[in-house]
Design a protein around this motif. Structure first.
Motif, PDB file in Angstrom:
ATOM      1  N   UNK A   1       0.768  -1.211   0.070  1.00  8.57           N
ATOM      2  CA  UNK A   1       0.112  -0.095   0.045  1.00  8.57           C
ATOM      3  C   UNK A   1       0.763   1.183  -0.069  1.00  8.57           C
ATOM      4  N   UNK A   2       1.899   1.307  -0.719  1.00  6.55           N
ATOM      5  CA  UNK A   2       2.762   2.423  -0.902  1.00  6.55           C
ATOM      6  C   UNK A   2       1.988   3.672  -1.634  1.00  6.55           C
ATOM      7  N   UNK A   3       1.916   4.689  -0.967  1.00  7.06           N
ATOM      8  CA  UNK A   3       1.069   5.809  -1.701  1.00  7.06           C
ATOM      9  C   UNK A   3       2.226   7.088  -1.605  1.00  7.06           C
ATOM     10  N   UNK A   4       1.746   7.873  -2.236  1.00  7.50           N
ATOM     11  CA  UNK A   4       2.434   9.393  -2.242  1.00  7.50           C
ATOM     12  C   UNK A   4       1.809  10.603  -2.754  1.00  7.50           C
ATOM     13  N   UNK A   5       2.141  11.653  -2.125  1.00 10.24           N
ATOM     14  CA  UNK A   5       1.365  12.911  -2.529  1.00 10.24           C
ATOM     15  C   UNK A   5       2.405  13.920  -2.645  1.00 10.24           C
ATOM     16  N   UNK A   6       2.413  14.823  -3.485  1.00  5.40           N
ATOM     17  CA  UNK A   6       3.374  15.934  -3.409  1.00  5.40           C
ATOM     18  C   UNK A   6       2.685  17.302  -2.965  1.00  5.40           C
ATOM     19  N   UNK A   7       3.251  18.078  -2.279  1.00  2.78           N
ATOM     20  CA  UNK A   7       2.763  19.471  -1.945  1.00  2.78           C
ATOM     21  C   UNK A   7       3.840  20.451  -1.542  1.00  2.78           C
ATOM     22  N   UNK A   8       3.867  21.628  -2.235  1.00  6.21           N
ATOM     23  CA  UNK A   8       4.927  22.478  -2.101  1.00  6.21           C
ATOM     24  C   UNK A   8       6.454  21.949  -2.027  1.00  6.21           C
ATOM     25  N   UNK A   9       6.769  21.299  -3.117  1.00  9.02           N
ATOM     26  CA  UNK A   9       7.896  20.818  -3.158  1.00  9.02           C
ATOM     27  C   UNK A   9       8.505  19.571  -2.330  1.00  9.02           C
ATOM     28  N   UNK A  10       7.329  19.113  -1.643  1.00 11.74           N
ATOM     29  CA  UNK A  10       7.752  17.949  -0.703  1.00 11.74           C
ATOM     30  C   UNK A  10       6.979  16.870  -1.127  1.00 11.74           C
ATOM     31  N   UNK A  11       7.376  15.665  -0.999  1.00 16.23           N
ATOM     32  CA  UNK A  11       6.685  14.340  -1.232  1.00 16.23           C
ATOM     33  C   UNK A  11       6.371  13.773   0.114  1.00 16.23           C
ATOM     34  N   UNK A  12       5.082  13.281   0.277  1.00 24.50           N
ATOM     35  CA  UNK A  12       4.805  12.556   1.626  1.00 24.50           C
ATOM     36  C   UNK A  12       4.423  11.072   1.108  1.00 24.50           C
ATOM     37  N   UNK A  13       5.289  10.035   1.615  1.00 25.81           N
ATOM     38  CA  UNK A  13       4.805   8.646   1.389  1.00 25.81           C
ATOM     39  C   UNK A  13       4.274   8.091   2.714  1.00 25.81           C
ATOM     40  N   UNK A  14       3.354   7.175   2.373  1.00 23.05           N
ATOM     41  CA  UNK A  14       2.878   6.259   3.582  1.00 23.05           C
ATOM     42  C   UNK A  14       2.755   4.893   2.895  1.00 23.05           C
ATOM     43  N   UNK A  15       2.946   3.788   3.911  1.00 22.67           N
ATOM     44  CA  UNK A  15       2.824   2.490   3.657  1.00 22.67           C
ATOM     45  C   UNK A  15       2.434   1.732   4.569  1.00 22.67           C
ATOM     46  N   UNK A  16       2.084   0.377   4.328  1.00 18.98           N
ATOM     47  CA  UNK A  16       1.843  -0.533   5.182  1.00 18.98           C
ATOM     48  C   UNK A  16       3.166  -1.114   5.740  1.00 18.98           C
ATOM     49  N   UNK A  17       3.378  -0.955   7.180  1.00 20.54           N
ATOM     50  CA  UNK A  17       4.673  -1.332   7.784  1.00 20.54           C
ATOM     51  C   UNK A  17       4.380  -2.768   8.630  1.00 20.54           C
ATOM     52  N   UNK A  18       4.915  -3.790   8.209  1.00 22.13           N
ATOM     53  CA  UNK A  18       4.751  -5.117   8.944  1.00 22.13           C
ATOM     54  C   UNK A  18       5.348  -5.110  10.421  1.00 22.13           C
ATOM     55  N   UNK A  19       4.497  -5.593  11.060  1.00 26.47           N
ATOM     56  CA  UNK A  19       4.994  -5.555  12.639  1.00 26.47           C
ATOM     57  C   UNK A  19       6.446  -6.436  12.844  1.00 26.47           C
ATOM     58  N   UNK A  20       7.006  -7.113  11.770  1.00 25.12           N
ATOM     59  CA  UNK A  20       8.007  -7.674  12.103  1.00 25.12           C
ATOM     60  C   UNK A  20       9.297  -7.097  11.545  1.00 25.12           C
ATOM     61  N   UNK A  21       9.074  -5.979  11.088  1.00 21.66           N
ATOM     62  CA  UNK A  21      10.312  -5.163  10.453  1.00 21.66           C
ATOM     63  C   UNK A  21      10.164  -4.099  11.363  1.00 21.66           C
ATOM     64  N   UNK A  22      11.735  -3.379  11.723  1.00 22.45           N
ATOM     65  CA  UNK A  22      11.799  -2.145  12.215  1.00 22.45           C
ATOM     66  C   UNK A  22      12.482  -1.323  11.476  1.00 22.45           C
ATOM     67  N   UNK A  23      13.093  -1.734  10.238  1.00 23.90           N
ATOM     68  CA  UNK A  23      13.765  -0.754   9.554  1.00 23.90           C
ATOM     69  C   UNK A  23      13.191  -1.029   8.151  1.00 23.90           C
TER      70      UNK A  23
END
Length: 212
Positions: A15-37
Motif C-alpha cells: 500500500x505504498x502511496x505518495x502525495x506532493x505538496x509545496x515541493x515536498x513528497x509525503x510517502x505512506x505504506x503498510x509497515x509489517x510488525x516484524x520489520x523495524x527498518x
C-alpha cells in the motif's frame, strides 16, 4: 549488499502511496510488525535500476520511529519529471542488517514531480497599408529544450486551439535556458499563431507551457 530472500508475504511492504505538496513528497505504506527498518531508494523513472544494480550508497535507512514521528516519510522534490521510489523491508539478524529482496510492485511507486515551466509570448505588428503583419515569438525556459519538443500552428481569422486546428510548423533550433527571441516574420493580416508541445513527445510530461 546483504540481500536475503523474503521469509514470507507477511514481511512485505504494501500500500505504498505518495502525495506532493509545496515541493515536498509525503510517502505512506503498510509497515509489517516484524520489520523495524526499511531502506528507501529514489531515482528518475527514465533510469530506474533493478535490484541487482543497487549499491549500499544508493539506499537510505529509515526507522519505524522516524515513520511514526513524521506520519510517513517526507522528502524534497528536487527534480523535474517522473521519478520512482522503492522501499525494501529490513531486519537486524545476528547484529547485522539484512535487506529482504522484495521485487513485486507493492513496494514500488512512480510519481510525477515538478514540471519545468516554458513561458512564451506572441506579438503582432501590422504593416502600414499592406495585407501583411509581422509576428514575434519569445520563449523563456527553465531547462534546455530540444527543437522537436515544440511547434507552432498558424490559422486564418482565429487563434488555433489544437494540433489539428491550423497549419503546423516546426522550430529549427534548440532553445537554451533563459529567454530566446525568435526572428520576426510576416504572416497574413488575418492570420494568428499558437505555440504547442508536439504531439507524441516523450518529454511532454516534464513541461508546463504558459502563455504570457
Amino acid at each position: 549488499m546483504n540481500w536475503e530472500p523474503i521469509p514470507s508475504p507477511g514481511y512485505e511492504i504494501k500500500n505504498l502511496q505518495g502525495t506532493i505538496r509545496d515541493s515536498e513528497i509525503h510517502l505512506t505504506w503498510f509497515w509489517p510488525k516484524e520489520i523495524d527498518f526499511v531502506y528507501l531508494y529514489k531515482a528518475s523513472a527514465d533510469d530506474f535500476p533493478t535490484v541487482d544494480e543497487l549499491t549500499a550508497s544508493d539506499l537510505r535507512l529509515y526507522t519505524r520511529e522516524e515513520y511514526k514521528t513524521n506520519l510517513g516519510y517526507i522528502g524534497k522534490v528536487e527534480a523535474f519529471g517522473k521519478f520512482g521510489f522503492r522501499i525494501f523491508p529490513c531486519q537486524k539478524l545476528d547484529g547485522e542488517l539484512k535487506i529482504f529482496r522484495q521485487e513485486n510492485e507493492d513496494n514500488l511507486l512512480f510519481i510525477s514531480g515538478a514540471r519545468a515551466k516554458i513561458h512564451f509570448s506572441i506579438s503582432y505588428k501590422n504593416r502600414f497599408l499592406q495585407g501583411r503583419k509581422k509576428v514575434k515569438m519569445t520563449i523563456m525556459t527553465e531547462l534546455p529544450l530540444d527543437k522537436e519538443l515544440l511547434c507552432y500552428l498558424r490559422k486564418r481569422d482565429s487563434v488555433p486551439i489544437s494540433h489539428e486546428d491550423g497549419t503546423w510548423y516546426p522550430f529549427v533550433r534548440d532553445f537554451p535556458v533563459g529567454k530566446t527571441e525568435l526572428p520576426e516574420f510576416d504572416i497574413g493580416k488575418n492570420d494568428y499563431i499558437r505555440i504547442l508541445i508536439n504531439q507524441g513527445s516523450k518529454s511532454a510530461d516534464l513541461y508546463e507551457l504558459i502563455a504570457e
